[in-house]
Design a protein around this motif. Structure first.
Motif, PDB file in Angstrom:
ATOM      1  N   PHE A   1      -3.822   4.621 -10.649  1.00 53.85           N
ATOM      2  CA  PHE A   1      -4.962   4.451  -9.754  1.00 53.85           C
ATOM      3  C   PHE A   1      -6.018   5.507 -10.085  1.00 53.85           C
ATOM      4  O   PHE A   1      -5.736   6.504 -10.754  1.00 53.85           O
ATOM      5  CB  PHE A   1      -4.540   4.568  -8.288  1.00 53.85           C
ATOM      6  N   ARG A   2      -7.192   5.265  -9.615  1.00 52.57           N
ATOM      7  CA  ARG A   2      -8.315   6.178  -9.830  1.00 52.57           C
ATOM      8  C   ARG A   2      -8.727   6.768  -8.486  1.00 52.57           C
ATOM      9  O   ARG A   2      -8.645   6.105  -7.445  1.00 52.57           O
ATOM     10  CB  ARG A   2      -9.499   5.447 -10.451  1.00 52.57           C
TER      11      ARG A   2
ATOM     12  N   ALA B   1      -3.537   3.765  -1.696  1.00 56.98           N
ATOM     13  CA  ALA B   1      -3.869   2.993  -2.897  1.00 56.98           C
ATOM     14  C   ALA B   1      -2.984   1.754  -2.924  1.00 56.98           C
ATOM     15  O   ALA B   1      -1.853   1.778  -2.417  1.00 56.98           O
ATOM     16  CB  ALA B   1      -3.653   3.824  -4.161  1.00 56.98           C
ATOM     17  N   PRO B   2      -3.455   0.655  -3.509  1.00 56.57           N
ATOM     18  CA  PRO B   2      -2.592  -0.536  -3.645  1.00 56.57           C
ATOM     19  C   PRO B   2      -1.468  -0.258  -4.630  1.00 56.57           C
ATOM     20  O   PRO B   2      -1.680   0.399  -5.654  1.00 56.57           O
ATOM     21  CB  PRO B   2      -3.561  -1.604  -4.168  1.00 56.57           C
TER      22      PRO B   2
ATOM     23  N   THR C   1       0.841  -1.192   0.000  1.00 56.67           N
ATOM     24  CA  THR C   1       0.000   0.000   0.000  1.00 56.67           C
ATOM     25  C   THR C   1       0.876   1.242   0.000  1.00 56.67           C
ATOM     26  O   THR C   1       1.920   1.276   0.662  1.00 56.67           O
ATOM     27  CB  THR C   1      -0.912   0.014   1.250  1.00 56.67           C
TER      28      THR C   1
ATOM     29  N   THR D   1      -8.202   5.279  -1.969  1.00 54.80           N
ATOM     30  CA  THR D   1      -9.134   5.497  -0.865  1.00 54.80           C
ATOM     31  C   THR D   1      -8.776   6.796  -0.154  1.00 54.80           C
ATOM     32  O   THR D   1      -7.622   6.999   0.248  1.00 54.80           O
ATOM     33  CB  THR D   1      -9.074   4.334   0.141  1.00 54.80           C
TER      34      THR D   1
ATOM     35  N   SER E   1      -0.188  -2.195  -6.564  1.00 55.99           N
ATOM     36  CA  SER E   1      -0.453  -2.910  -7.818  1.00 55.99           C
ATOM     37  C   SER E   1      -1.383  -2.117  -8.733  1.00 55.99           C
ATOM     38  O   SER E   1      -1.616  -2.511  -9.875  1.00 55.99           O
ATOM     39  CB  SER E   1      -1.081  -4.272  -7.502  1.00 55.99           C
ATOM     40  N   GLY E   2      -1.911  -0.996  -8.229  1.00 56.23           N
ATOM     41  CA  GLY E   2      -2.834  -0.189  -9.017  1.00 56.23           C
ATOM     42  C   GLY E   2      -4.271  -0.442  -8.614  1.00 56.23           C
ATOM     43  O   GLY E   2      -4.589  -1.412  -7.927  1.00 56.23           O
ATOM     44  N   GLY E   3      -5.143   0.461  -9.017  1.00 51.39           N
ATOM     45  CA  GLY E   3      -6.550   0.298  -8.693  1.00 51.39           C
ATOM     46  C   GLY E   3      -7.149   1.577  -8.156  1.00 51.39           C
ATOM     47  O   GLY E   3      -6.715   2.674  -8.503  1.00 51.39           O
ATOM     48  N   ARG E   4      -8.106   1.447  -7.299  1.00 50.40           N
ATOM     49  CA  ARG E   4      -8.849   2.592  -6.790  1.00 50.40           C
ATOM     50  C   ARG E   4      -8.195   3.140  -5.514  1.00 50.40           C
ATOM     51  O   ARG E   4      -7.842   2.387  -4.613  1.00 50.40           O
ATOM     52  CB  ARG E   4     -10.300   2.205  -6.501  1.00 50.40           C
TER      53      ARG E   4
END
Length: 760
Positions: free
Chosen positions: A356-357, A30-31, A18, A38, A33-36
């Motif tokens: 990430f988003r 955010a992780p 993280t 928080t 590894s990518g992604g959303r």
């Protein structure tokens, strides 16, 4: 919402899965590894500087929600933030916020690294000469701070190796060179030679390869048949469970950190990489390697060295990461690549960005208020004069704060910030906001023909007042003469009443067709126009040449003239050339800093103009006194000077003008300078943009007066008059310099006596 702004201060969780970071004034995770992403904090004030606890369960961060930067913690997965400290920078406290105490006093932010056991800190701090050094200090106060780097150039951003045995940092040397430095904290580590270390490794390898002789196998007795009265196996097992447990062995206590301060300065080593600037140092988890970013004019890349013997830097990757950390998991270096989270595989050097988003909802009014508040707080805490223009700074905040919050957009809030900056009545202030839209491709521009026209000419057409030298209209194939009349531009009639842009606007890469009248004859001229920036540059060159000619004429060729357009490196290099061009064979020199917007090269100029002279050097065959140029730092000028300044001489040009008077190096002619002489830096305000931050005042040496709002006053004040066709200030400078040269020539000179001529 989405944003063009990039993330700030990324921090990795202990397991590397993280990343926590600042974005749009809040703390996010955010992780890797990518992604959303928080969002963890939702306060309108700035939250920054996130850091994970050692177990990864908590995140600590700074927040300005109470009007000062305070330390907060919250669960890594989100939750209510808890305020830990009520103190500003330079303090330490227990993990629960108790027992807080100040350990550092500094007028500017310091860069700190903790020893692995948390008992010492290494930090870079500026002194009263604005020079950063690396310092060591135990947190229990048992020893005073120790200057580790001890160098007149800046040393900064120390990093402590995970095993606690070394500290590395970056240091500036040879004016522009920035390299990596390191020190062995234990004297014994620095004393061992490569041969000794090789022998130790060889012995260890031999010891590991020597296998002990196998012990003979013992014959096991035959298992007896179970008797009828034997207890069941589970009963035996239960009986064994009742045996008292052996006491647990305590984990060995870590050895105390060993730092041999005696002679430590002599153990500082340099990793020199020519023509490259090093930054963003990070240790490998095993402390054997150090990675850093190298930046040259041509490229950025990542390099590593291996301690203690493989110290020739090796290229690891073709990108450079900032805010870097070296993870043991997957052996990778993570950080920011052009403001975006990224990683470098240590084995392959391959970079990988983390995408990430994120979506963010906020109160516009509270956001605008928070931006305004942060600007107000920065000025309150860091403006060079704590009297803040003799204003009631809290009243200033109350006056404009609600206005900023009620603005329709960020641009309105920025205007309110400008209003509080205006209350300071100071120079070098400003707040810029990044453009939300960027223009690309072709855009219309007003062309310049290289001609200036007579505004009193009634027409028809435009009467040429003069032709700018070296412009398109001065060339043989497209020459236009002063006094001629331009009748048409690209087939359109022109008049004195029309807006010239209506016929001159368009792409710069085009030919313009003129119909020019001279008496009763007309002709067609085709020329390629220039833009107004180039026109101003050509006019500047023409102004310089005219001034030089006028000085030459008025002095009978005995005086020279040069103009310094800015206090920057390029202008200084040109100044050194001009000393030998404009000053060649001259008895005096007029140095003009009118219209000079400032910079930072005053002391370089003064070194050239006030070089101490301790001897006369004359070779055989010469009767002229001199000195070998290769023995001094810069090209020098020892003869008389006069300096020209005006109301548009600003900032460092004013510092130069003040210095000429203070050092009595020459007379000052013109009008009083602008009165804006303070040093300014800049700081980011959330993700809006940049606030200029004046942090250092400049004071007159003789009387202690602040030079801010008090420009350099010339010895001879000369104001130009409207409609002047002569340069009154330049004429006065020539007059004064002639007098100074006359006096200079009358100065007593020693008679040179050779050793062979010396009387016993």
């Amino acid at each position: 919402m989405t944003s063009r702004f990039l993330v700030h201060e990324p921090a990795l969780s202990p397991d590397g899965k993280t990343v926590a970071f600042g974005w749009q004034g809040d703390i996010w995770t955010a992780p890797t590894s990518g992604g959303r992403a928080t969002r963890l904090t939702t306060h309108a004030a700035l939250d920054s500087g996130a850091a994970f606890s050692s177990d990864g369960k908590q995140i600590a961060f700074n927040s300005e929600r109470e009007g000062f930067k305070m330390l907060y913690t919250m669960p890594a997965g989100g939750g209510e933030p808890k305020q830990l400290t009520f103190h500003t920078d330079g303090c330490i406290a227990d993990a629960d916020g108790k027992n807080a105490k100040r350990v550092l006093e500094s007028w500017n932010p310091v860069s700190v690294t903790f020893s692995p056991d948390g008992t010492w800190i290494a930090y870079s701090q500026a002194d009263e000469w604005f020079n950063d050094d690396i310092w060591l200090m135990p947190l229990d106060g048992s020893k005073p701070p120790y200057n580790l780097s001890r160098h007149p150039d800046n040393d900064s951003r120390p990093v402590w190796s995970p095993d606690g045995k070394m500290i590395a940092w970056t240091g500036q040397r040879e004016i522009r060179e920035v390299d990596v430095f390191y020190v062995n904290l234990r004297a014994e580590d620095d004393e061992k030679t490569k041969r000794e270390r090789t022998l130790v490794k060889a012995r260890e390898k031999i010891a590991k390869s020597a296998k002990p002789a196998a012990a003979p196998k013992k014959e096991e007795p035959p298992k007896a048949e179970p008797k009828k009265d034997d207890k069941p196996a589970d009963t035996v097992a239960k009986a064994e469970e009742k045996k008292p447990e052996e006491p647990k062995k305590e984990a060995p206590k870590p050895k105390p950190l060993q730092i041999d301060l005696e002679g430590i300065h002599e153990r500082v080593h340099r990793l020199k990489i020519a023509d490259s600037t090093e930054h963003s140092l990070v240790w490998s988890p095993d402390s054997k390697r150090l990675a850093f970013q190298s930046q040259s004019v041509e490229k950025k890349l990542t390099r590593t060295v291996e301690f203690p013997d493989e110290l020739t830097p090796k290229q690891l990757g073709t990108v450079a990461l900032t805010n870097a950390a070296w993870l043991k998991a997957d052996d990778q270096i993570v950080g920011l690549l052009d403001g975006k989270p990224a990683s470098i595989n240590v084995k392959t050097g391959a970079p990988k960005t983390m995408s990430f988003r994120a979506q963010q909802a906020y109160s516009r009014a509270e956001k605008l208020r928070a931006v305004f508040d942060q600007c107000w707080q920065v000025m309150r805490d860091r403006f060079y004069d704590d009297k803040l223009g003799n204003r009631d700074w809290s009243a200033v905040r109350a006056k404009y704060r609600d206005m900023a919050a009620e603005s329709p957009d960020m641009k309105g809030a920025v205007e309110c910030v400008w209003l509080i900056l205006g209350e300071l009545n100071g120079s070098h202030l400003g707040f810029t906001m990044g453009a939300s839209n960027t223009m690309s491709g072709w855009r219309e521009e007003t062309a310049h023909l290289g001609l200036r026209f007579d505004a009193t000419f009634a027409g028809p057409g435009w009467k040429v007042r003069d032709v700018i030298p070296k412009s398109p209209a001065s060339r043989k194939e497209s020459r236009v003469e002063a006094g001629e009349v331009v009748l048409k531009v690209d087939g359109k009639d022109v008049t004195s009443a029309m807006d010239a842009s209506s016929v001159l606007n368009g792409p710069m890469e085009r030919d313009v067709v003129l119909i020019v009248q001279n008496g009763d004859k007309t002709r067609e001229i085709i020329l390629r126009p220039i833009n107004y920036t180039m026109a101003r540059r050509l006019l500047y060159d023409a102004w310089i040449e005219n001034n030089r000619t006028e000085v030459e004429k008025a002095s009978g060729g005995t005086l020279g003239y040069l103009h310094i357009s800015a206090m920057d490196d390029a202008s200084f290099q040109k100044f050194q050339e001009e000393l030998y061009h404009a000053g060649a064979g001259k008895d005096g020199l007029i140095i003009d800093v009118r219209e000079n917007g400032g910079g930072s090269t005053t002391d370089h100029l003064l070194t050239a103009l006030t070089q101490p002279r301790h001897a006369i050097a004359i070779p055989r065959g010469s009767q002229t006194s001199g000195y070998p140029q290769d023995r001094i730092i810069y090209a020098t000028w020892q003869k008389p000077i006069v300096v020209l300044c005006n109301q548009n001489s600003y900032s460092n040009a004013e510092v130069f003008s003040h210095a000429i008077k203070t050092l009595k190096r020459g007379q000052l002619v013109g009008v009083q300078t602008a009165g804006g002489a303070i040093s300014t830096g800049a700081t980011s305000i959330m993700d809006v943009d940049t606030l200029r931050l004046p942090f250092r005042g400049w004071y007159v040496l003789s009387n202690g007066q602040d030079r801010e709002l008090m420009g350099a006053k010339p010895d001879h004040i000369v104001w130009p008059q409207p409609g002047d066709k002569i340069d009154r200030q330049l004429d006065k400078a020539v007059e004064m310099l002639k007098q100074d040269v006359t006096s200079w020539k009358k100065r007593p000179q020693p008679k040179l006596i050779r050793a062979t001529e010396r009387q016993p």
